[in-house]
Design an enzyme around this catalytic site. Structure first.
Site, PDB file in Angstrom:
ATOM      1  N   ASP A 198     -30.594   0.909  13.651  1.00  0.00           N
ATOM      2  CA  ASP A 198     -30.206   1.795  14.571  1.00  0.00           C
ATOM      3  C   ASP A 198     -30.219   3.281  13.549  1.00  0.00           C
ATOM      4  OD1 ASP A 198     -29.292  -0.470  15.817  1.00  0.00           O
ATOM      5  OD2 ASP A 198     -27.876   0.488  16.876  1.00  0.00           O
ATOM      6  N   HIS A 251     -29.946   6.743  15.101  1.00  0.00           N
ATOM      7  CA  HIS A 251     -28.681   7.683  15.648  1.00  0.00           C
ATOM      8  C   HIS A 251     -28.877   8.935  15.220  1.00  0.00           C
ATOM      9  CE1 HIS A 251     -26.623   5.018  18.385  1.00  0.00           C
ATOM     10  NE2 HIS A 251     -26.378   4.158  17.504  1.00  0.00           N
ATOM     11  N   ASP A 275     -31.923   2.535  19.517  1.00  0.00           N
ATOM     12  CA  ASP A 275     -30.894   3.646  19.115  1.00  0.00           C
ATOM     13  C   ASP A 275     -31.355   4.766  18.094  1.00  0.00           C
ATOM     14  OD1 ASP A 275     -29.241   2.445  21.112  1.00  0.00           O
ATOM     15  OD2 ASP A 275     -27.977   1.684  19.836  1.00  0.00           O
ATOM     16  N   ASN A 292     -29.375   0.513  23.576  1.00  0.00           N
ATOM     17  CA  ASN A 292     -28.657   0.698  24.651  1.00  0.00           C
ATOM     18  C   ASN A 292     -28.572   2.384  25.157  1.00  0.00           C
ATOM     19  OD1 ASN A 292     -27.144   0.607  22.336  1.00  0.00           O
ATOM     20  ND2 ASN A 292     -25.239   1.037  23.529  1.00  0.00           N
ATOM     21  N   HIS A 293     -28.616   3.040  23.893  1.00  0.00           N
ATOM     22  CA  HIS A 293     -28.496   4.607  24.047  1.00  0.00           C
ATOM     23  C   HIS A 293     -29.628   5.322  24.538  1.00  0.00           C
ATOM     24  CE1 HIS A 293     -24.702   5.272  21.668  1.00  0.00           C
ATOM     25  NE2 HIS A 293     -24.916   3.998  21.425  1.00  0.00           N
ATOM     26  N   HIS A 322     -32.651  -5.512  20.930  1.00  0.00           N
ATOM     27  CA  HIS A 322     -31.618  -4.569  20.520  1.00  0.00           C
ATOM     28  C   HIS A 322     -30.183  -5.099  20.653  1.00  0.00           C
ATOM     29  CE1 HIS A 322     -29.521  -0.810  19.302  1.00  0.00           C
ATOM     30  NE2 HIS A 322     -28.767  -1.011  20.263  1.00  0.00           N
TER      31      HIS A 322
END
Length: 480
Positions: free
Chosen positions: A144, A146, A180, A215-216, A319
């Site tokens: 991830d 982010h 993500d 999921n993001h 993921h």
């Protein structure tokens, strides 16, 4: 948002280069060719077309006198914009991309499978390939990101995939980014552009960069912004301003369709936002909705290319995780359903059952919890047996405080190390899978430089290379 006075100044800056480029596109060798120039010293009228304006600058008046000596060019000049609308549109798109990406030009290689050029149906399907039966000689998996561009580049440099300028140096390596990219940081759009640039550069060099949905990504397309940072909202607000500048620039030329209002259907006042008195905050929310909703300019351009499930050789990438019902439904079908939803074709079975629930492919943590006791190895073995040739599942989603690790005799490998400053600020690590060295962790953590060297040497097994231990000292090649 950019007001009319600011917009006028921006357009005035680009008036001369735009007209010069169009002139040269019409007839590069003809000094008498000209294009009508819109004077932007006063307030611009967005409805004014270049070929309709009667404004004459001194330079234009001189050109008009020259045209009396070359009357054959008059008709060509009067239809300037009709001749080059697509070229002008591409120029404006490149200008906007450069402005919002942190100064990146996206190479448009003709043979690159992910270029912005129109693609046929076959290439479109290849962009979402689910299974790669023959594994590459070298694969690097990254967890991830982010919204942290700096840490993203650090992770890529660990594996010698980019140079100090951020250009691809990975040769034929395949890279999988596990999802993500969005939320928790202020470089989300910049990372999307950066990965797209690497995707094109890698394709030209014989490598591949594969990006995935986490999921993001699903949350943001669904307008779930609970994990968005203020810097992330500001990045999208600025993106919307530049995007609007590009739209207005295109309206100055006949032959181009009037661009769609990206804020259509989005109210100016958002009742569920706590900071309605903060105009920049509200505009950031509106811009994020516009960019990332189904068929939005950012979601359709970048996220629709993401895979949701991948099988490369004997490794399954996802993921969150998989269950047998996901496999029975069809991994290819899951990828297609998510892509179609992001492209605005409506919700489908995958979205309702496999993408947003607690046990969804991007949400479940059954095999990624860093506690060994919480990983059901028998269930994982059963799952892998439902996917021909699969030996391991590689996941992100759940931060591993001790770094990349494996469980269930390395059938479950967890690679989310929380490297983003907005989500743990961990030291970057990546997973490498190669035909010569097997599985290795490449880390920037200096404590592993000498401490486990003897351990690494003792753990070599014929045909397997370096294995990832379960909750023990890590086999590490340090690239500090």
């Amino acid at each position: 948002m950019i007001d009319n006075s600011r917009l006028a100044r921006l357009l005035q800056v680009f008036e001369a280069p735009l007209c010069y480029i169009i002139k040269k596109l019409i007839n590069p060798s003809d000094p008498y060719s000209f294009v009508p120039i819109v004077s932007l010293s006063s307030k611009p009228n967005p409805n004014t077309k270049l070929s309709q304006t009667k404004t004459q600058t001194p330079k234009l008046q001189k050109n008009l006198l020259m045209e009396k000596e070359k009357p054959n060019n008059i008709n060509s000049a009067l239809t300037t914009c009709q001749q080059v609308p697509n070229l002008l549109s591409s120029f404006v798109d490149t200008f906007v991309d450069f402005s919002v990406s942190g100064g990146l030009f996206l190479p448009n290689y003709q043979n690159a499978p992910h270029s912005n050029a129109p693609v046929d149906n076959q290439n479109y399907e290849n962009a979402l390939k689910t299974r790669y039966p023959t594994p590459p000689s070298r694969l690097v998996a990254i967890g991830d990101l982010h919204g942290d561009l700096e840490k993203s580049k650090e992770a890529l440099r660990l594996a010698n995939l980019i140079n100090n300028s951020g250009d691809w140096t990975g040769g034929s390596t395949t890279v999988v980014q596990i999802g993500d990219v969005l939320d928790r940081g202020g470089d989300e759009i910049k990372i999307l552009y950066f990965l797209e640039r690497l995707r094109r550069q890698a394709a030209r060099a014989g490598g591949e960069v594969i990006t995935m949905n986490g999921n993001h990504e699903i949350m943001n397309v669904c307008r779930d912004f609970r994990c968005v940072s203020k810097s992330g909202l500001e990045e999208f607000r600025v993106w919307a301003e530049w995007y609007r500048v590009g739209q207005v620039m295109k309206t100055l030329c006949e032959g181009l369709e009037n661009p769609k209002n990206i804020f259509e259907g989005i109210p100016k006042s958002l009742c569920r936002v706590n900071y309605n008195d903060d105009e920049a905050f509200v505009e950031g929310i509106r811009a994020r909705i516009a960019a990332l909703r189904p068929s939005g300019p950012i979601s359709a351009r970048f996220l629709s290319k993401n895979a949701t499930v991948l099988v490369i050789g004997d490794s399954v990438f996802v993921h969150g995780g998989l269950k047998p019902e996901h496999v029975y439904y069809g991994l290819e079908k899951i990828n297609e359903d998510v892509r179609d939803w992001i492209n605005g074709l409506g919700e489908n079975y995958t979205l309702k059952h496999f993408a947003r629930k607690k046990d969804a492919v991007v949400w479940m943590r059954d095999f990624s919890d860093d506690s060994k006791k919480k990983c059901d190895c028998s269930a994982l073995e059963f799952l892998l047996n439902t996917i021909p040739g699969a030996r391991r599942m590689i996941m992100g989603h759940t931060i591993q405080k001790n770094g990349i690790n494996g469980a269930c005799e390395n059938r479950a490998i967890r690679i989310d190390v929380g490297m983003s400053k907005g989500c743990g600020n961990g030291l970057p690590e990546v997973l490498e899978i190669s035909e010569n060295l097997g599985l290795r962790i490449l880390t920037s953590n200096p404590q592993y430089q000498n401490k486990y060297k003897a351990y690494l040497d003792s753990e070599r097994k014929e045909g397997l290379g370096l294995l990832i231990p379960e909750q023990g000292p890590k086999q590490v090649e340090v690239k500090a």
